[in-house]
Design a protein around this motif. Sequence first.
Motif, PDB file in Angstrom:
ATOM      1  N   LEU A  32      71.169  24.458  17.973  1.00  0.00           N
ATOM      2  CA  LEU A  32      72.577  24.746  17.579  1.00  0.00           C
ATOM      3  C   LEU A  32      72.920  26.295  18.634  1.00  0.00           C
ATOM      4  O   LEU A  32      73.972  26.382  18.842  1.00  0.00           O
ATOM      5  N   THR A  33      71.938  27.013  18.514  1.00  0.00           N
ATOM      6  CA  THR A  33      72.163  28.145  19.445  1.00  0.00           C
ATOM      7  C   THR A  33      72.349  27.849  21.058  1.00  0.00           C
ATOM      8  O   THR A  33      73.438  28.458  21.484  1.00  0.00           O
ATOM      9  N   LEU A  34      71.815  27.030  21.508  1.00  0.00           N
ATOM     10  CA  LEU A  34      72.052  26.570  23.026  1.00  0.00           C
ATOM     11  C   LEU A  34      73.321  26.138  23.063  1.00  0.00           C
ATOM     12  O   LEU A  34      74.157  26.207  23.878  1.00  0.00           O
ATOM     13  N   LEU A  35      73.923  25.060  22.173  1.00  0.00           N
ATOM     14  CA  LEU A  35      75.138  24.423  22.111  1.00  0.00           C
ATOM     15  C   LEU A  35      76.403  25.358  21.713  1.00  0.00           C
ATOM     16  O   LEU A  35      77.472  25.105  21.994  1.00  0.00           O
ATOM     17  N   THR A  36      76.259  26.522  20.860  1.00  0.00           N
ATOM     18  CA  THR A  36      77.530  27.270  20.291  1.00  0.00           C
ATOM     19  C   THR A  36      77.347  28.561  20.818  1.00  0.00           C
ATOM     20  O   THR A  36      77.963  29.525  20.358  1.00  0.00           O
ATOM     21  N   SER A  37      76.806  29.033  21.857  1.00  0.00           N
ATOM     22  CA  SER A  37      76.608  30.252  22.355  1.00  0.00           C
ATOM     23  C   SER A  37      77.875  30.743  22.985  1.00  0.00           C
ATOM     24  O   SER A  37      78.051  31.119  24.084  1.00  0.00           O
ATOM     25  N   CYS A  38      78.896  31.168  22.007  1.00  0.00           N
ATOM     26  CA  CYS A  38      80.043  31.676  22.316  1.00  0.00           C
ATOM     27  C   CYS A  38      80.753  31.303  23.588  1.00  0.00           C
ATOM     28  O   CYS A  38      81.102  31.988  24.516  1.00  0.00           O
ATOM     29  N   GLY A  39      80.880  29.916  23.606  1.00  0.00           N
ATOM     30  CA  GLY A  39      81.318  29.334  24.860  1.00  0.00           C
ATOM     31  C   GLY A  39      80.687  29.010  26.062  1.00  0.00           C
ATOM     32  O   GLY A  39      81.142  28.494  27.092  1.00  0.00           O
ATOM     33  N   THR A  40      79.343  29.311  25.993  1.00  0.00           N
ATOM     34  CA  THR A  40      78.575  28.745  26.873  1.00  0.00           C
ATOM     35  C   THR A  40      77.969  27.664  26.782  1.00  0.00           C
ATOM     36  O   THR A  40      77.388  27.212  25.855  1.00  0.00           O
ATOM     37  N   ALA A  78      75.429  24.435  29.161  1.00  0.00           N
ATOM     38  CA  ALA A  78      74.464  24.304  30.272  1.00  0.00           C
ATOM     39  C   ALA A  78      75.413  24.105  31.672  1.00  0.00           C
ATOM     40  O   ALA A  78      76.260  23.195  31.411  1.00  0.00           O
ATOM     41  N   GLY A  79      75.256  24.808  32.625  1.00  0.00           N
ATOM     42  CA  GLY A  79      75.955  24.466  33.634  1.00  0.00           C
ATOM     43  C   GLY A  79      77.442  25.075  33.796  1.00  0.00           C
ATOM     44  O   GLY A  79      78.144  24.787  34.624  1.00  0.00           O
ATOM     45  N   SER A  80      77.734  25.828  32.916  1.00  0.00           N
ATOM     46  CA  SER A  80      79.158  26.493  32.777  1.00  0.00           C
ATOM     47  C   SER A  80      78.943  27.995  32.993  1.00  0.00           C
ATOM     48  O   SER A  80      77.927  28.596  32.695  1.00  0.00           O
ATOM     49  N   GLY A 103      77.617  17.776  25.852  1.00  0.00           N
ATOM     50  CA  GLY A 103      76.254  18.296  25.476  1.00  0.00           C
ATOM     51  C   GLY A 103      75.582  17.340  24.687  1.00  0.00           C
ATOM     52  O   GLY A 103      74.470  17.738  24.067  1.00  0.00           O
ATOM     53  N   LEU A 104      75.655  15.874  24.792  1.00  0.00           N
ATOM     54  CA  LEU A 104      75.269  15.144  24.199  1.00  0.00           C
ATOM     55  C   LEU A 104      73.399  15.138  24.200  1.00  0.00           C
ATOM     56  O   LEU A 104      73.080  15.203  25.411  1.00  0.00           O
ATOM     57  N   GLY A 105      72.652  14.821  23.249  1.00  0.00           N
ATOM     58  CA  GLY A 105      71.309  14.695  23.370  1.00  0.00           C
ATOM     59  C   GLY A 105      70.772  13.740  21.997  1.00  0.00           C
ATOM     60  O   GLY A 105      71.500  13.781  21.041  1.00  0.00           O
ATOM     61  N   ALA A 141      79.583  22.696  16.779  1.00  0.00           N
ATOM     62  CA  ALA A 141      78.124  21.880  17.362  1.00  0.00           C
ATOM     63  C   ALA A 141      77.668  21.312  16.257  1.00  0.00           C
ATOM     64  O   ALA A 141      77.542  21.913  14.961  1.00  0.00           O
ATOM     65  N   VAL A 142      76.943  20.106  16.393  1.00  0.00           N
ATOM     66  CA  VAL A 142      76.387  19.479  15.268  1.00  0.00           C
ATOM     67  C   VAL A 142      75.116  18.882  15.783  1.00  0.00           C
ATOM     68  O   VAL A 142      74.661  18.641  16.959  1.00  0.00           O
ATOM     69  N   PHE A 143      74.166  19.373  14.754  1.00  0.00           N
ATOM     70  CA  PHE A 143      72.703  18.798  14.962  1.00  0.00           C
ATOM     71  C   PHE A 143      72.258  18.197  13.779  1.00  0.00           C
ATOM     72  O   PHE A 143      72.459  18.475  12.592  1.00  0.00           O
TER      73      PHE A 143
END
Length: 165
Positions: free
Chosen positions: A13-21, A23-25, A115-117, A139-141
């Motif tokens: 969740l931290t990786l997915l919701t980091s204030c607009g960041t 992966a690759g952006s 960001g599907l996993g 984000a959902v986990f």
Amino acid sequence: MKFRTAAAAVLALTLLTSCGTTAGSTKDTSLRIATEDQIGNELKQVSAKVQEAFAVKGRTGQSEALNFSDCEDKDADKGARDAIHFWQIDDLAPADLDPAVSRLYKYFEVNGWIGLGQERTADKADLKVWAKNPEKTVAVFAQSFHPMNRIIVQVSSSCFKIPTG
């Protein structure tokens, strides 16, 4: 075992919701303005859609929590907040767990989530899925948890600022 599962959920969740960041952006430093009530309602609406996507009947409401905290993103504005809605579905048939989590993944795909996993836990017993909505605000986990015949879910907001005044 429970700690590892929770730690993995928090990391995802931290990786997915980091204030607009994502992966690759590049960093989006603008935060949306919203009240905690607005964010809480948004998370609960997403949770309702997640529960519908699972298409299983079980007991909910045990250990449900909606928590707000200071945004932990080091680049976030001072005073930025985020939220997590944690909940679970209990008393499920073991054979229903992984198919329900797979249906959620399919829901993400069909509805344009990013960001599907999807992967199995290290012991291969449980299935985990995660994604972020197209607007990058939630984000959902979710994870099947076979030892307790349960699915655990965390729905998390991106960082936001509370309106002044």
